[in-house]
Design a protein around this motif. Structure first.
Motif, PDB file in Angstrom:
ATOM      1  N   GLN A   7       0.840  -1.205   0.000  1.00 31.44           N
ATOM      2  CA  GLN A   7       0.000   0.000   0.000  1.00 31.44           C
ATOM      3  C   GLN A   7       0.873   1.252   0.000  1.00 31.44           C
ATOM      4  O   GLN A   7       0.642   2.182  -0.765  1.00 31.44           O
ATOM      5  CB  GLN A   7      -0.941  -0.004   1.210  1.00 31.44           C
ATOM      6  N   ARG A   8       1.890   1.270   0.840  1.00 36.17           N
ATOM      7  CA  ARG A   8       2.795   2.427   0.901  1.00 36.17           C
ATOM      8  C   ARG A   8       3.534   2.624  -0.417  1.00 36.17           C
ATOM      9  O   ARG A   8       3.700   3.745  -0.883  1.00 36.17           O
ATOM     10  CB  ARG A   8       3.795   2.253   2.032  1.00 36.17           C
ATOM     11  N   ALA A   9       3.993   1.520  -1.018  1.00 31.35           N
ATOM     12  CA  ALA A   9       4.710   1.612  -2.295  1.00 31.35           C
ATOM     13  C   ALA A   9       3.790   2.160  -3.386  1.00 31.35           C
ATOM     14  O   ALA A   9       4.198   3.000  -4.193  1.00 31.35           O
ATOM     15  CB  ALA A   9       5.249   0.240  -2.697  1.00 31.35           C
ATOM     16  N   ALA A  10       2.548   1.706  -3.406  1.00 40.18           N
ATOM     17  CA  ALA A  10       1.591   2.186  -4.402  1.00 40.18           C
ATOM     18  C   ALA A  10       1.304   3.670  -4.199  1.00 40.18           C
ATOM     19  O   ALA A  10       1.258   4.440  -5.165  1.00 40.18           O
ATOM     20  CB  ALA A  10       0.297   1.376  -4.325  1.00 40.18           C
ATOM     21  N   GLU A  11       1.126   4.078  -2.967  1.00 34.60           N
ATOM     22  CA  GLU A  11       0.855   5.489  -2.682  1.00 34.60           C
ATOM     23  C   GLU A  11       2.052   6.366  -3.018  1.00 34.60           C
ATOM     24  O   GLU A  11       1.891   7.463  -3.561  1.00 34.60           O
ATOM     25  CB  GLU A  11       0.455   5.665  -1.226  1.00 34.60           C
ATOM     26  N   SER A  12       3.251   5.894  -2.718  1.00 35.11           N
ATOM     27  CA  SER A  12       4.440   6.702  -3.034  1.00 35.11           C
ATOM     28  C   SER A  12       4.658   6.806  -4.544  1.00 35.11           C
ATOM     29  O   SER A  12       5.249   7.779  -5.013  1.00 35.11           O
ATOM     30  CB  SER A  12       5.685   6.129  -2.352  1.00 35.11           C
ATOM     31  N   ALA A  13       4.163   5.826  -5.299  1.00 38.12           N
ATOM     32  CA  ALA A  13       4.254   5.893  -6.760  1.00 38.12           C
ATOM     33  C   ALA A  13       3.139   6.760  -7.344  1.00 38.12           C
ATOM     34  O   ALA A  13       3.123   7.027  -8.543  1.00 38.12           O
ATOM     35  CB  ALA A  13       4.184   4.489  -7.360  1.00 38.12           C
ATOM     36  N   GLY A  14       2.207   7.184  -6.507  1.00 38.15           N
ATOM     37  CA  GLY A  14       1.121   8.046  -6.967  1.00 38.15           C
ATOM     38  C   GLY A  14      -0.081   7.284  -7.484  1.00 38.15           C
ATOM     39  O   GLY A  14      -0.961   7.857  -8.112  1.00 38.15           O
ATOM     40  N   HIS A  15      -0.138   5.975  -7.227  1.00 40.15           N
ATOM     41  CA  HIS A  15      -1.245   5.158  -7.706  1.00 40.15           C
ATOM     42  C   HIS A  15      -1.724   4.211  -6.610  1.00 40.15           C
ATOM     43  O   HIS A  15      -1.436   3.015  -6.638  1.00 40.15           O
ATOM     44  CB  HIS A  15      -0.821   4.338  -8.930  1.00 40.15           C
ATOM     45  N   PRO A  16      -2.467   4.712  -5.639  1.00 40.73           N
ATOM     46  CA  PRO A  16      -2.912   3.849  -4.539  1.00 40.73           C
ATOM     47  C   PRO A  16      -3.771   2.677  -5.011  1.00 40.73           C
ATOM     48  O   PRO A  16      -3.839   1.650  -4.342  1.00 40.73           O
ATOM     49  CB  PRO A  16      -3.693   4.791  -3.628  1.00 40.73           C
ATOM     50  N   GLU A  17      -4.390   2.793  -6.174  1.00 40.56           N
ATOM     51  CA  GLU A  17      -5.229   1.704  -6.694  1.00 40.56           C
ATOM     52  C   GLU A  17      -4.415   0.457  -7.051  1.00 40.56           C
ATOM     53  O   GLU A  17      -4.950  -0.647  -7.117  1.00 40.56           O
ATOM     54  CB  GLU A  17      -6.041   2.175  -7.914  1.00 40.56           C
ATOM     55  N   TRP A  18      -3.117   0.596  -7.264  1.00 40.91           N
ATOM     56  CA  TRP A  18      -2.269  -0.556  -7.572  1.00 40.91           C
ATOM     57  C   TRP A  18      -2.243  -1.562  -6.432  1.00 40.91           C
ATOM     58  O   TRP A  18      -2.061  -2.753  -6.654  1.00 40.91           O
ATOM     59  CB  TRP A  18      -0.850  -0.118  -7.893  1.00 40.91           C
ATOM     60  N   ALA A  19      -2.421  -1.109  -5.212  1.00 42.43           N
ATOM     61  CA  ALA A  19      -2.390  -2.016  -4.057  1.00 42.43           C
ATOM     62  C   ALA A  19      -3.540  -3.009  -4.100  1.00 42.43           C
ATOM     63  O   ALA A  19      -3.482  -4.051  -3.450  1.00 42.43           O
ATOM     64  CB  ALA A  19      -2.419  -1.216  -2.765  1.00 42.43           C
ATOM     65  N   GLU A  20      -4.582  -2.707  -4.859  1.00 42.76           N
ATOM     66  CA  GLU A  20      -5.727  -3.609  -4.988  1.00 42.76           C
ATOM     67  C   GLU A  20      -5.452  -4.753  -5.954  1.00 42.76           C
ATOM     68  O   GLU A  20      -6.193  -5.736  -5.983  1.00 42.76           O
ATOM     69  CB  GLU A  20      -6.970  -2.833  -5.442  1.00 42.76           C
ATOM     70  N   LEU A  21      -4.401  -4.643  -6.761  1.00 40.56           N
ATOM     71  CA  LEU A  21      -4.049  -5.711  -7.698  1.00 40.56           C
ATOM     72  C   LEU A  21      -3.482  -6.904  -6.933  1.00 40.56           C
ATOM     73  O   LEU A  21      -2.957  -6.745  -5.831  1.00 40.56           O
ATOM     74  CB  LEU A  21      -3.001  -5.206  -8.692  1.00 40.56           C
ATOM     75  N   PRO A  22      -3.552  -8.101  -7.514  1.00 41.28           N
ATOM     76  CA  PRO A  22      -2.914  -9.257  -6.874  1.00 41.28           C
ATOM     77  C   PRO A  22      -1.418  -9.013  -6.699  1.00 41.28           C
ATOM     78  O   PRO A  22      -0.821  -8.210  -7.422  1.00 41.28           O
ATOM     79  CB  PRO A  22      -3.158 -10.394  -7.868  1.00 41.28           C
ATOM     80  N   ASP A  23      -0.803  -9.725  -5.754  1.00 42.82           N
ATOM     81  CA  ASP A  23       0.615  -9.494  -5.500  1.00 42.82           C
ATOM     82  C   ASP A  23       1.535 -10.509  -6.175  1.00 42.82           C
ATOM     83  O   ASP A  23       2.751 -10.401  -6.073  1.00 42.82           O
ATOM     84  CB  ASP A  23       0.899  -9.441  -3.999  1.00 42.82           C
ATOM     85  N   THR A  38       3.751  -6.049  -7.085  1.00 36.24           N
ATOM     86  CA  THR A  38       4.528  -6.610  -5.977  1.00 36.24           C
ATOM     87  C   THR A  38       4.930  -5.550  -4.961  1.00 36.24           C
ATOM     88  O   THR A  38       5.195  -5.874  -3.810  1.00 36.24           O
ATOM     89  CB  THR A  38       5.813  -7.270  -6.495  1.00 36.24           C
ATOM     90  N   GLY A  39       5.017  -4.307  -5.387  1.00 38.07           N
ATOM     91  CA  GLY A  39       5.474  -3.234  -4.515  1.00 38.07           C
ATOM     92  C   GLY A  39       6.979  -3.051  -4.564  1.00 38.07           C
ATOM     93  O   GLY A  39       7.519  -2.123  -3.977  1.00 38.07           O
ATOM     94  N   ARG A  40       7.675  -3.941  -5.257  1.00 35.67           N
ATOM     95  CA  ARG A  40       9.134  -3.843  -5.391  1.00 35.67           C
ATOM     96  C   ARG A  40       9.477  -3.194  -6.729  1.00 35.67           C
ATOM     97  O   ARG A  40       8.738  -3.305  -7.694  1.00 35.67           O
ATOM     98  CB  ARG A  40       9.753  -5.228  -5.325  1.00 35.67           C
ATOM     99  N   SER A  41      10.634  -2.574  -6.778  1.00 37.20           N
ATOM    100  CA  SER A  41      11.048  -1.941  -8.032  1.00 37.20           C
ATOM    101  C   SER A  41      11.618  -2.985  -8.983  1.00 37.20           C
ATOM    102  O   SER A  41      12.161  -4.010  -8.563  1.00 37.20           O
ATOM    103  CB  SER A  41      12.072  -0.841  -7.779  1.00 37.20           C
ATOM    104  N   CYS A  42      11.512  -2.707 -10.268  1.00 34.29           N
ATOM    105  CA  CYS A  42      12.092  -3.584 -11.289  1.00 34.29           C
ATOM    106  C   CYS A  42      13.599  -3.307 -11.350  1.00 34.29           C
ATOM    107  O   CYS A  42      14.088  -2.382 -10.697  1.00 34.29           O
ATOM    108  CB  CYS A  42      11.428  -3.313 -12.636  1.00 34.29           C
ATOM    109  N   PRO A  43      14.361  -4.054 -12.137  1.00 35.52           N
ATOM    110  CA  PRO A  43      15.803  -3.817 -12.232  1.00 35.52           C
ATOM    111  C   PRO A  43      16.173  -2.402 -12.712  1.00 35.52           C
ATOM    112  O   PRO A  43      17.275  -1.926 -12.455  1.00 35.52           O
ATOM    113  CB  PRO A  43      16.286  -4.859 -13.231  1.00 35.52           C
ATOM    114  N   HIS A  46      11.784   1.125 -11.604  1.00 33.26           N
ATOM    115  CA  HIS A  46      10.377   1.520 -11.662  1.00 33.26           C
ATOM    116  C   HIS A  46       9.577   0.747 -10.616  1.00 33.26           C
ATOM    117  O   HIS A  46       9.710  -0.460 -10.508  1.00 33.26           O
ATOM    118  CB  HIS A  46       9.778   1.216 -13.037  1.00 33.26           C
ATOM    119  N   VAL A  47       8.748   1.446  -9.890  1.00 26.25           N
ATOM    120  CA  VAL A  47       7.790   0.797  -8.991  1.00 26.25           C
ATOM    121  C   VAL A  47       6.460   0.878  -9.713  1.00 26.25           C
ATOM    122  O   VAL A  47       5.794   1.915  -9.731  1.00 26.25           O
ATOM    123  CB  VAL A  47       7.723   1.498  -7.617  1.00 26.25           C
TER     124      VAL A  47
END
Length: 93
Positions: A7-23, A38-43, A46-47
């Motif tokens: 949830q925090r990662a999604a909010e910090s990326a500016g898209h709180p709705e992403w937290a509703e997606l499967p992990d 996943t909430g983790r950044s890619c290589p 990008h989050v």
């Protein structure tokens, strides 16, 4: 990563709705959605959600697609496609 961290990662990326997606990718298949977060950044740092089909970060995919559209081969393909589409539409009138 737990739900609160996602949830925090999604909010910090500016898209709180992403937290509703499967992990997980498996969760995306089970829920029949095309993306998971996943909430983790890619290589590349990008989050962002990842695609269910290949696990690629959607931001990396967007950049790759943008670069591909600039290639001479793709530009010629699009010109030919649009000419043919326009010709077919005129014939149907």
């Amino acid at each position: 990563m737990d739900k609160l961290e996602r949830q925090r990662a999604a909010e910090s990326a500016g898209h709180p709705e992403w937290a509703e997606l499967p992990d997980t990718m498996g969760g995306a298949w089970r829920e029949d959605v095309t993306q998971y977060f996943t909430g983790r950044s890619c290589p590349h740092g990008h989050v962002a959600p990842k695609t269910r089909s290949g696990g690629q970060c959607i931001e990396c995919r967007r950049i790759k697609d943008r670069e591909y559209r600039k290639t001479p081969q793709q530009m010629q393909y699009m010109r030919d496609y649009m000419r043919e589409r326009y010709r077919r539409e005129r014939e149907q009138r």
